[in-house]
Design a protein around this motif. Sequence first.
Motif, PDB file in Angstrom:
ATOM      1  N   HIS A  11       0.823  -1.211   0.000  1.00 25.08           N
ATOM      2  CA  HIS A  11       0.000   0.000   0.000  1.00 25.08           C
ATOM      3  C   HIS A  11       0.859   1.264   0.000  1.00 25.08           C
ATOM      4  O   HIS A  11       0.523   2.251  -0.648  1.00 25.08           O
ATOM      5  N   LEU A  12       1.954   1.229   0.731  1.00 24.88           N
ATOM      6  CA  LEU A  12       2.873   2.366   0.756  1.00 24.88           C
ATOM      7  C   LEU A  12       3.482   2.595  -0.624  1.00 24.88           C
ATOM      8  O   LEU A  12       3.588   3.726  -1.090  1.00 24.88           O
ATOM      9  N   LEU A  13       3.840   1.517  -1.294  1.00 22.42           N
ATOM     10  CA  LEU A  13       4.398   1.609  -2.640  1.00 22.42           C
ATOM     11  C   LEU A  13       3.360   2.155  -3.627  1.00 22.42           C
ATOM     12  O   LEU A  13       3.668   3.023  -4.448  1.00 22.42           O
ATOM     13  N   GLU A  14       2.114   1.692  -3.535  1.00 24.66           N
ATOM     14  CA  GLU A  14       1.051   2.191  -4.409  1.00 24.66           C
ATOM     15  C   GLU A  14       0.807   3.678  -4.185  1.00 24.66           C
ATOM     16  O   GLU A  14       0.648   4.449  -5.134  1.00 24.66           O
ATOM     17  N   LEU A  15       0.774   4.086  -2.921  1.00 27.55           N
ATOM     18  CA  LEU A  15       0.593   5.502  -2.604  1.00 27.55           C
ATOM     19  C   LEU A  15       1.758   6.336  -3.129  1.00 27.55           C
ATOM     20  O   LEU A  15       1.563   7.410  -3.691  1.00 27.55           O
TER      21      LEU A  15
END
Length: 135
Positions: A11-15
């Motif tokens: 999720h951090l990477l997607e954000l």
Amino acid sequence: MDIDKNSLGKHLLELAILLIALCTYFSVANLVSIKGREKTEATVSEIVRNEYRRSSRRSGYDVYVDYTYDGVIYQNIKLGKYKSPFIMFGDEGSDCTIYIDKNDPTDIEHLNIFPFIGLPITIIMGIVGYRMKKS
């Protein structure tokens, strides 16, 4: 409470990817808006709160500047509308850099540095997310 590092990293990477795209877009748009303009120094002459209601999405501050271009003094020229001008410009009397259209010296722009600052931060955030996802 056990945190799933793989899911959090994903999720951090997607954000981070989304924010990198936004920062890149706004950085390029900012650079395009000042292309072909002449750089000069100005002084913030006035910061005026808009008359809109506080809850309005259009509320903010109008920033006016004084500057000299090609031997002519321009006073109280509207630079633009900003949500937080005190972060970007400081108080009235502060100096700032503006970009002037050579054909219309009252058509001025200001380079917004926030997308340029946000880009490396979001890249680091993406790296952290990638490493969390990988481990």
